[in-house]
Design an enzyme around this catalytic site. Sequence first.
Site, PDB file in Angstrom:
ATOM      1  N   GLU A 166     -10.273 -19.287  -6.007  1.00 58.73           N
ATOM      2  CA  GLU A 166     -11.517 -19.182  -5.233  1.00 58.73           C
ATOM      3  C   GLU A 166     -12.591 -20.105  -5.790  1.00 58.73           C
ATOM      4  O   GLU A 166     -13.361 -20.715  -5.040  1.00 58.73           O
ATOM      5  CB  GLU A 166     -11.988 -17.718  -5.255  1.00 58.73           C
ATOM      6  CG  GLU A 166     -13.265 -17.429  -4.501  1.00 58.73           C
ATOM      7  CD  GLU A 166     -13.107 -17.477  -2.994  1.00 58.73           C
ATOM      8  OE1 GLU A 166     -12.838 -18.565  -2.462  1.00 58.73           O
ATOM      9  OE2 GLU A 166     -13.257 -16.428  -2.357  1.00 58.73           O
ATOM     10  N   THR A 195     -19.510 -22.915   1.795  1.00 56.78           N
ATOM     11  CA  THR A 195     -19.996 -21.848   0.916  1.00 56.78           C
ATOM     12  C   THR A 195     -20.903 -22.415  -0.169  1.00 56.78           C
ATOM     13  O   THR A 195     -21.966 -21.850  -0.457  1.00 56.78           O
ATOM     14  CB  THR A 195     -18.802 -21.095   0.275  1.00 56.78           C
ATOM     15  OG1 THR A 195     -18.045 -20.501   1.324  1.00 56.78           O
ATOM     16  CG2 THR A 195     -19.270 -20.006  -0.664  1.00 56.78           C
TER      17      THR A 195
HETATM   18  N1  HSE Z   1     -20.327 -13.728  -1.614  1.00 54.59           N
HETATM   19  C1  HSE Z   1     -19.962 -15.048  -1.237  1.00 54.59           C
HETATM   20  C2  HSE Z   1     -21.171 -15.731  -0.643  1.00 54.59           C
HETATM   21  C3  HSE Z   1     -18.861 -15.004  -0.235  1.00 54.59           C
HETATM   22  O1  HSE Z   1     -21.814 -15.109   0.202  1.00 54.59           O
HETATM   23  O2  HSE Z   1     -21.483 -16.852  -1.029  1.00 54.59           O
HETATM   24  C4  HSE Z   1     -18.409 -16.346   0.250  1.00 54.59           C
HETATM   25  O3  HSE Z   1     -17.478 -16.180   1.276  1.00 54.59           O
END
Ligand code: HSE
Length: 307
Positions: A128, A181
């Site tokens: 990830e 992201t």
């Molecule tokens: N918690 C992470 C974010 C998840 O919101 O950046 C990314 O899919």
Amino acid sequence: MNEIRIFSPATVANVSCGFDVLGFCLDTIGDQMVIRKTPIKGIKITKIVGADLPFEAEKNVASVSALALYNHANPDCGFEIEIYKNIKPGSGIGSSSASAAGSVFAINQLLGNPYSPTQLTGFAMKGEAVASGAEHADNIAPALFGGFTLVKSTAPLQVLQLPTPKELYATIIHPQIEVKTSEARAILPKNIPLQDAITQWSNVGSLVHALHTNDYKLLSQALIDVVVEPHRSQLIPYFNQVKTDAIKAGALGVGISGSGPSIFALSQSKKNAEAVAIAMHNTYSKTNISFNTYVSKINTQGMKILS
Ligand code: HSE
């Protein structure tokens, strides 16, 4: 067993108020992966269908996480990985996590299950990190544990499984635009006002309580994000309109799925979740952006072995 085919589910991270800690697992959307043992040592990606992703072992999230497990286990065989992507990268419903968690789940099965779901989460986080630049586990944990999960801490890694109220269904709309992201994380403020923090932790606590007590009204009141959504919603065209229309159609709550652009809603029945899908569909049909909608039960099992 020398070969396994699995369903690796899509997931919704954050669940409005729980940035980087809360997540839940979807049932109708996911990738398939085939993993087989080989006499040649090492990890090799041999097939990728449905997405343009790297084959190099150190660049693909599925092989990076697989290598973390492999180097730890040091088995006397190698593994080949085939990836059949249905979850579009950059969609906000855990595409990278499905790959990262799927490979370690499948290899663990082929090795006779030496590792716990928490240990698998730790290996998958290495994959990830390649995709998002941060080792968060809020998509990986629900993919491996199923249902709702709360990542209590990442160092040491501690994942809590939360109960799933039986009548709960999710609706997802995925506008066909890409939100990275890493970029959606970069726009977030480093500090937040104390009053926002108070509201947010009150909502996280209430949401967890609502899941434990099947309290749909409290769940609805808790699905509010005053910290992240105000910033990220600007990256998602018509977010506020979708939210308003979905709530009008009876959704308990609506928020950004992970880092977006997908938007999720939770409803207290399949029928309601379908009405919310129609409302979201109608809102986005008026725009010139292509989109997909999905209705899904909450998947309390997580990964599924298909053969
Ligand atoms: N918690 C992470 C974010 C998840 O919101 O950046 C990314 O899919």
